[in-house]
Design a protein around this motif. Structure first.
Motif, PDB file in Angstrom:
ATOM      1  N   PHE A 299      -0.433   1.722   0.785  1.00 14.38           N
ATOM      2  CA  PHE A 299       0.302   2.055  -0.437  1.00 14.38           C
ATOM      3  C   PHE A 299       1.575   1.225  -0.581  1.00 14.38           C
ATOM      4  CE2 PHE A 299       3.333   4.504  -2.920  1.00 14.38           C
ATOM      5  CZ  PHE A 299       2.591   4.782  -4.045  1.00 14.38           C
ATOM      6  N   ASN A 300       2.313   1.027   0.522  1.00 13.15           N
ATOM      7  CA  ASN A 300       3.582   0.315   0.416  1.00 13.15           C
ATOM      8  C   ASN A 300       3.393  -1.146   0.021  1.00 13.15           C
ATOM      9  OD1 ASN A 300       2.427  -0.332   2.913  1.00 13.15           O
ATOM     10  ND2 ASN A 300       4.395  -0.606   3.924  1.00 13.15           N
ATOM     11  N   VAL A 301       2.209  -1.725   0.300  1.00 15.42           N
ATOM     12  CA  VAL A 301       1.910  -3.090  -0.123  1.00 15.42           C
ATOM     13  C   VAL A 301       1.611  -3.117  -1.616  1.00 15.42           C
ATOM     14  CG1 VAL A 301       0.309  -5.029   0.127  1.00 15.42           C
ATOM     15  CG2 VAL A 301       1.064  -3.760   2.148  1.00 15.42           C
ATOM     16  N   ARG A 302       0.785  -2.180  -2.079  1.00 12.95           N
ATOM     17  CA  ARG A 302       0.421  -2.113  -3.495  1.00 12.95           C
ATOM     18  C   ARG A 302       1.620  -1.777  -4.371  1.00 12.95           C
ATOM     19  NH1 ARG A 302      -3.149   2.346  -3.837  1.00 12.95           N
ATOM     20  NH2 ARG A 302      -2.989   2.801  -1.619  1.00 12.95           N
ATOM     21  N   GLN A 303       2.559  -1.034  -3.823  1.00 15.15           N
ATOM     22  CA  GLN A 303       3.702  -0.560  -4.597  1.00 15.15           C
ATOM     23  C   GLN A 303       4.532  -1.707  -5.163  1.00 15.15           C
ATOM     24  OE1 GLN A 303       6.038   2.243  -2.401  1.00 15.15           O
ATOM     25  NE2 GLN A 303       7.605   2.448  -3.980  1.00 15.15           N
ATOM     26  N   GLU A 304       4.643  -2.811  -4.428  1.00 16.99           N
ATOM     27  CA  GLU A 304       5.493  -3.929  -4.850  1.00 16.99           C
ATOM     28  C   GLU A 304       4.763  -4.929  -5.746  1.00 16.99           C
ATOM     29  OE1 GLU A 304       8.693  -3.919  -4.284  1.00 16.99           O
ATOM     30  OE2 GLU A 304       8.380  -1.999  -3.288  1.00 16.99           O
ATOM     31  N   LYS A 305       3.451  -4.835  -5.857  1.00 14.37           N
ATOM     32  CA  LYS A 305       2.684  -5.810  -6.628  1.00 14.37           C
ATOM     33  C   LYS A 305       2.800  -5.522  -8.125  1.00 14.37           C
ATOM     34  CE  LYS A 305      -1.930  -7.888  -6.816  1.00 14.37           C
ATOM     35  NZ  LYS A 305      -3.318  -7.812  -6.306  1.00 14.37           N
ATOM     36  N   ASN A 306       3.091  -6.569  -8.912  1.00 15.02           N
ATOM     37  CA  ASN A 306       3.189  -6.466 -10.375  1.00 15.02           C
ATOM     38  C   ASN A 306       4.132  -5.343 -10.802  1.00 15.02           C
ATOM     39  OD1 ASN A 306       1.258  -8.534 -10.717  1.00 15.02           O
ATOM     40  ND2 ASN A 306      -0.433  -7.081 -10.619  1.00 15.02           N
ATOM     41  N   ILE A 307       5.263  -5.214 -10.122  1.00 18.04           N
ATOM     42  CA  ILE A 307       6.154  -4.092 -10.368  1.00 18.04           C
ATOM     43  C   ILE A 307       6.675  -4.066 -11.806  1.00 18.04           C
ATOM     44  CG2 ILE A 307       8.165  -5.359  -9.495  1.00 18.04           C
ATOM     45  CD1 ILE A 307       7.467  -1.574  -9.115  1.00 18.04           C
ATOM     46  N   ASP A 308       6.957  -5.232 -12.395  1.00 20.49           N
ATOM     47  CA  ASP A 308       7.453  -5.268 -13.779  1.00 20.49           C
ATOM     48  C   ASP A 308       6.416  -4.725 -14.754  1.00 20.49           C
ATOM     49  OD1 ASP A 308       9.783  -6.367 -12.852  1.00 20.49           O
ATOM     50  OD2 ASP A 308       9.270  -8.436 -13.378  1.00 20.49           O
ATOM     51  N   LEU A 309       5.157  -5.092 -14.539  1.00 20.14           N
ATOM     52  CA  LEU A 309       4.081  -4.610 -15.402  1.00 20.14           C
ATOM     53  C   LEU A 309       3.923  -3.096 -15.269  1.00 20.14           C
ATOM     54  CD1 LEU A 309       1.334  -7.354 -14.827  1.00 20.14           C
ATOM     55  CD2 LEU A 309       3.002  -7.198 -16.682  1.00 20.14           C
ATOM     56  N   LYS A 310       4.048  -2.595 -14.052  1.00 24.00           N
ATOM     57  CA  LYS A 310       3.907  -1.161 -13.806  1.00 24.00           C
ATOM     58  C   LYS A 310       5.041  -0.368 -14.466  1.00 24.00           C
ATOM     59  CE  LYS A 310       1.451  -1.909  -9.475  1.00 24.00           C
ATOM     60  NZ  LYS A 310       1.506  -1.887  -8.004  1.00 24.00           N
ATOM     61  N   GLN A 311       6.238  -0.921 -14.424  1.00 23.81           N
ATOM     62  CA  GLN A 311       7.379  -0.238 -15.045  1.00 23.81           C
ATOM     63  C   GLN A 311       7.231  -0.206 -16.560  1.00 23.81           C
ATOM     64  OE1 GLN A 311      10.566  -2.515 -13.288  1.00 23.81           O
ATOM     65  NE2 GLN A 311      10.709  -1.155 -11.502  1.00 23.81           N
ATOM     66  N   GLU A 312       6.687  -1.271 -17.134  1.00 24.82           N
ATOM     67  CA  GLU A 312       6.437  -1.302 -18.583  1.00 24.82           C
ATOM     68  C   GLU A 312       5.447  -0.204 -18.977  1.00 24.82           C
ATOM     69  OE1 GLU A 312       3.903  -4.068 -21.662  1.00 24.82           O
ATOM     70  OE2 GLU A 312       5.071  -5.119 -20.126  1.00 24.82           O
ATOM     71  N   ILE A 313       4.403  -0.048 -18.179  1.00 25.95           N
ATOM     72  CA  ILE A 313       3.389   0.989 -18.446  1.00 25.95           C
ATOM     73  C   ILE A 313       3.998   2.382 -18.309  1.00 25.95           C
ATOM     74  CG2 ILE A 313       1.276   2.025 -17.515  1.00 25.95           C
ATOM     75  CD1 ILE A 313       0.425  -0.878 -16.803  1.00 25.95           C
ATOM     76  N   ALA A 314       4.819   2.578 -17.298  1.00 28.75           N
ATOM     77  CA  ALA A 314       5.450   3.874 -17.079  1.00 28.75           C
ATOM     78  C   ALA A 314       6.319   4.269 -18.272  1.00 28.75           C
ATOM     79  CB  ALA A 314       6.290   3.844 -15.802  1.00 28.75           C
ATOM     80  N   GLU A 315       7.029   3.301 -18.844  1.00 32.00           N
ATOM     81  CA  GLU A 315       7.851   3.562 -20.030  1.00 32.00           C
ATOM     82  C   GLU A 315       6.981   4.060 -21.183  1.00 32.00           C
ATOM     83  OE1 GLU A 315      11.023   3.522 -20.739  1.00 32.00           O
ATOM     84  OE2 GLU A 315      12.035   2.370 -19.172  1.00 32.00           O
ATOM     85  N   LYS A 316       5.835   3.420 -21.382  1.00 28.78           N
ATOM     86  CA  LYS A 316       4.909   3.840 -22.439  1.00 28.78           C
ATOM     87  C   LYS A 316       4.398   5.258 -22.179  1.00 28.78           C
ATOM     88  CE  LYS A 316       2.927  -0.784 -23.337  1.00 28.78           C
ATOM     89  NZ  LYS A 316       3.096  -0.894 -24.794  1.00 28.78           N
ATOM     90  N   ALA A 317       4.069   5.532 -20.922  1.00 23.53           N
ATOM     91  CA  ALA A 317       3.479   6.821 -20.571  1.00 23.53           C
ATOM     92  C   ALA A 317       4.435   7.982 -20.817  1.00 23.53           C
ATOM     93  CB  ALA A 317       3.030   6.810 -19.102  1.00 23.53           C
ATOM     94  N   THR A 318       5.731   7.773 -20.616  1.00 19.44           N
ATOM     95  CA  THR A 318       6.685   8.861 -20.836  1.00 19.44           C
ATOM     96  C   THR A 318       6.652   9.347 -22.279  1.00 19.44           C
ATOM     97  OG1 THR A 318       8.497   7.301 -21.313  1.00 19.44           O
ATOM     98  CG2 THR A 318       8.256   8.056 -19.034  1.00 19.44           C
ATOM     99  N   LYS A 319       6.345   8.451 -23.212  1.00 18.38           N
ATOM    100  CA  LYS A 319       6.310   8.809 -24.636  1.00 18.38           C
ATOM    101  C   LYS A 319       5.103   9.670 -24.983  1.00 18.38           C
ATOM    102  CE  LYS A 319       8.818   4.658 -26.146  1.00 18.38           C
ATOM    103  NZ  LYS A 319       9.044   4.002 -24.870  1.00 18.38           N
TER     104      LYS A 319
END
Length: 249
Positions: free
Chosen positions: A68-88
């Motif tokens: 998990f800790n390896v996957r967590q850092e991959k494409n972090i910017d893309l993941k944060q963008e998705i998380a922002e969308k999901a909150t809405k």
């Protein structure tokens, strides 16, 4: 005694490490009958993971699951963008299941800013972040699975079935060539399937790299899910390949 789903996952892990397994060795290892192991191998063959041979089985598809800790850092910017969308997508006062996964964890971090939600999770990192939240937070119990930093097993499934929530958010290891999101873990896939059943709306969080990758266990077909939340940079051809099967957000 090892549960059936856990045993089958461990059998697959043995095959991944060795390339092949034998009925004799597996029966001794798990203290079950030869017939039980043959049924396990038949099920894994049905899923396209192993090929049964005389006295055992050989690996058909090799899949390596990163910690998990390896996957967590991959494409972090893309993941944060998705998380922002999901909150809405989460209305005020909603009940939510946050599943395991590195993209879903980014959503959990943002939910610290809310104070009106009832949140359930099988993810230990998500629960840890949400400790500082003013939301009502519940961590499902079960056996700890280090590779996904989550809990699983029959107890976990029973607890999930005891609740019904407004919506859930689940990650995916990819879906190229599949009619739905996938996971590299038999036990994680079982938990995610139960989460879908207990949620009125089901959202998959997956960055654009997941359109060209895949794993081995399908969680659910697209037509049984509510939406796929992904990045604005999604390729038009990728989008077209899925938009007639699921809403893409």
């Amino acid at each position: 005694m090892v549960l059936m789903d856990e045993r089958r996952e461990q059998i697959l892990e043995d095959a991944l490490k060795k390339g092949s397994v034998t009925v004799h060795d597996l029966a001794n290892k798990y203290s079950v009958t030869y017939e039980t192991i043959r049924k396990d191998l038949a099920q894994l063959e049905k899923q396209g993971l192993l090929i049964k041979s005389h006295g055992g089985a050989v690996l058909k598809q090799k899949t390596v699951e990163n910690p998990f800790n390896v996957r967590q850092e991959k494409n972090i910017d893309l993941k944060q963008e998705i998380a922002e969308k999901a909150t809405k997508l989460i209305p005020e006062g909603a009940s939510v299941i946050i599943a395991t996964g590195s993209t879903v964890l980014e959503l959990a971090k943002l939910l610290i800013l809310r104070n009106d939600l009832k949140i359930f999770t099988d993810s230990i990192p998500a629960a840890t972040y949400l400790l500082s939240s003013e939301n009502e937070v519940y961590l499902f119990g079960g056996k700890i699975r280090p590779k996904s930093s989550s809990v699983y097993g029959g107890w976990t499934n029973d607890l999930i079935r005891s609740v019904n929530v407004d919506l859930c958010f689940v990650g995916s290891d990819g879906f190229n060539g599949f009619n739905g999101p996938t996971s590299p873990s038999y036990s994680d896939a079982s938990i995610d399937s139960t989460i879908f059943e207990q949620s009125r709306k089901q959202y998959i969080l997956a960055d654009t790299s997941k359109f060209t990758t895949t794993s081995i266990y399908q969680l659910a077909p697209w037509n049984k899910l509510t939406g796929l939340v992904t990045n604005n940079s999604i390729d038009a051809e990728m989008k077209h390949s899925l938009e007639n099967r699921i809403e893409i957000i």
